[in-house]
Design a protein around this motif. Sequence first.
Motif, mmCIF file in Angstrom:
data_model
loop_
_atom_site.group_PDB
_atom_site.id
_atom_site.type_symbol
_atom_site.label_atom_id
_atom_site.label_comp_id
_atom_site.label_asym_id
_atom_site.label_seq_id
_atom_site.Cartn_x
_atom_site.Cartn_y
_atom_site.Cartn_z
ATOM 1 N N UNK A 211 0.823 -1.215 0.000
ATOM 2 C CA UNK A 211 0.000 0.000 0.000
ATOM 3 C C UNK A 211 0.853 1.260 0.000
ATOM 4 N N UNK A 212 2.067 1.152 0.534
ATOM 5 C CA UNK A 212 2.960 2.307 0.600
ATOM 6 C C UNK A 212 3.968 2.334 -0.552
ATOM 7 N N UNK A 213 3.704 1.555 -1.574
ATOM 8 C CA UNK A 213 4.474 1.692 -2.796
ATOM 9 C C UNK A 213 5.574 0.694 -3.019
ATOM 10 N N UNK A 214 5.738 -0.292 -2.121
ATOM 11 C CA UNK A 214 6.767 -1.302 -2.317
ATOM 12 C C UNK A 214 6.273 -2.392 -3.268
ATOM 13 N N UNK A 215 7.217 -3.053 -3.923
ATOM 14 C CA UNK A 215 6.941 -4.266 -4.680
ATOM 15 C C UNK A 215 7.220 -5.441 -3.737
ATOM 16 N N UNK A 216 6.311 -6.393 -3.677
ATOM 17 C CA UNK A 216 6.384 -7.425 -2.641
ATOM 18 C C UNK A 216 6.254 -8.823 -3.240
ATOM 19 N N UNK A 217 7.172 -9.710 -2.842
ATOM 20 C CA UNK A 217 7.006 -11.147 -3.049
ATOM 21 C C UNK A 217 6.479 -11.705 -1.734
ATOM 22 N N UNK A 218 5.258 -12.215 -1.748
ATOM 23 C CA UNK A 218 4.593 -12.726 -0.549
ATOM 24 C C UNK A 218 4.672 -14.247 -0.557
ATOM 25 N N UNK A 219 5.473 -14.799 0.337
ATOM 26 C CA UNK A 219 5.764 -16.236 0.336
ATOM 27 C C UNK A 219 5.055 -16.933 1.495
ATOM 28 N N UNK A 220 4.485 -18.099 1.219
ATOM 29 C CA UNK A 220 3.845 -18.882 2.278
ATOM 30 C C UNK A 220 3.676 -20.321 1.804
ATOM 31 N N UNK A 221 3.671 -21.244 2.735
ATOM 32 C CA UNK A 221 3.403 -22.643 2.429
ATOM 33 C C UNK A 221 1.926 -22.866 2.125
ATOM 34 N N UNK B 267 -2.493 -11.940 -5.067
ATOM 35 C CA UNK B 267 -1.925 -11.504 -6.345
ATOM 36 C C UNK B 267 -2.586 -10.239 -6.869
ATOM 37 N N UNK B 268 -1.756 -9.273 -7.221
ATOM 38 C CA UNK B 268 -2.185 -8.009 -7.834
ATOM 39 C C UNK B 268 -0.928 -7.339 -8.376
ATOM 40 N N UNK B 269 -1.053 -6.302 -9.178
ATOM 41 C CA UNK B 269 0.149 -5.627 -9.682
ATOM 42 C C UNK B 269 1.060 -5.173 -8.543
ATOM 43 N N UNK B 270 2.307 -5.585 -8.589
ATOM 44 C CA UNK B 270 3.269 -5.202 -7.561
ATOM 45 C C UNK B 270 3.268 -6.090 -6.340
ATOM 46 N N UNK B 271 2.389 -7.100 -6.297
ATOM 47 C CA UNK B 271 2.362 -8.039 -5.169
ATOM 48 C C UNK B 271 2.282 -9.439 -5.757
ATOM 49 N N UNK B 272 3.386 -10.150 -5.650
ATOM 50 C CA UNK B 272 3.545 -11.433 -6.320
ATOM 51 C C UNK B 272 3.581 -12.561 -5.295
ATOM 52 N N UNK B 273 2.587 -13.457 -5.289
ATOM 53 C CA UNK B 273 2.586 -14.554 -4.329
ATOM 54 C C UNK B 273 3.519 -15.685 -4.752
ATOM 55 N N UNK B 274 4.042 -16.385 -3.761
ATOM 56 C CA UNK B 274 4.885 -17.555 -3.991
ATOM 57 C C UNK B 274 4.521 -18.622 -2.975
ATOM 58 N N UNK B 275 4.063 -19.760 -3.452
ATOM 59 C CA UNK B 275 3.770 -20.885 -2.563
ATOM 60 C C UNK B 275 5.053 -21.683 -2.389
ATOM 61 N N UNK B 276 5.592 -21.677 -1.180
ATOM 62 C CA UNK B 276 6.859 -22.362 -0.925
ATOM 63 C C UNK B 276 7.001 -22.616 0.576
ATOM 64 N N UNK B 277 7.757 -23.636 0.906
ATOM 65 C CA UNK B 277 8.075 -23.985 2.291
ATOM 66 C C UNK B 277 9.437 -23.383 2.612
#
Length: 251
Positions: A33-43, A51-61
Motif C-alpha cells: 500500500x505504501x508503494x513497495x513491490x512485494x514477493x509474498x511467500x507462504x506454504x 496476487x495483484x500488480x506489484x504483489x507477487x505470491x509464492x507458494x513455498x516452504x
Amino acid sequence: MAYNPANEVTDKVAIVTGAASGIGLAIAELLHARGAKVVAEDIDPAVEGLARPGLLPLVADVTRDGSAEKAVGLAVETFGRLDLLVNNAGRILYKPVIEMTREDWNWQMETNVTGAFLHSREAVKAMMPNKSGAIVNIASYASYFAFPGIAAYTASKGALAQLTRTQALEAIEHGIRVNAIGVGDVVTNLLNHFMEDGRGFLAEHGKKAPIGRAARPEEIAEIVAFLASDRASFIVGSVVMADGGMSVPIG
C-alpha cells in the motif's frame, strides 16, 4: 521539509515470508500500500489470493532447500532488485519437553530459525551489489523469557535473536542492516492448528501485559516499515521490543 512516512518504502522491493495470514499478511499489505513491490511467500496456497500488480505470491516452504533462492530470484528477476527481507514465517506447539518428539522440535526450529537463516543468506547475496538493504526478523519476547510448554518455540526465538545480532555485524559493512522485533501477544491464527479458539486465547493472554491488551497485526507491520526505512538508519542488530510492556522488569 515535512517527512511523510507513507512514502518511506516506495519503490523498495521486499520479500515477506509467512504472508498468507496474520502478521505476515499485514506486513505484505502495508508495504504494498505504501508503494513497495512485494514477493509474498507462504506454504499455504491461500497466499495466491494476494496476487495483484506489484504483489507477487509464492507458494513455498521456507525450510526447503531452494525456496529461498526461488524467492530471491523471483524478486530480482521480476522487480530488478531486493531491498528488504522480512522473516516472519513461524510455528508454535505447546508440549512439555518430556512429551516432545524430535519431529515436534524440528517442526518449529526448521521454520523459525532455519528458514530465516536460508532466506537471510540468499537475501544478503542479492543486496550486497547495491550496498544497501534491510532484514527484519519477527522474533518474540519469548526470545528472552521462558514459558512452560513451549521450549522449542522459546529456543527457536532465542536463536533468531542471536542470528539477528551476528548477521548484523557481518552485513553492516555492506550497507545492510539486520534487526528484529520482539513481538508480544498478537491476535493471529498462530495457535489455531491445535486450539479451538487460538485468537481468543491470544487476546486474553495479552491482557496480562502492562498495556492491558494484545496487539493487532497492523501494529507490528508499522514497525517493520520503520525498520526498513531510512529513519532507522542507525539501528543495527537490535531486537526492538513490541510486547506491550511484557518484558519490562517489575520491582
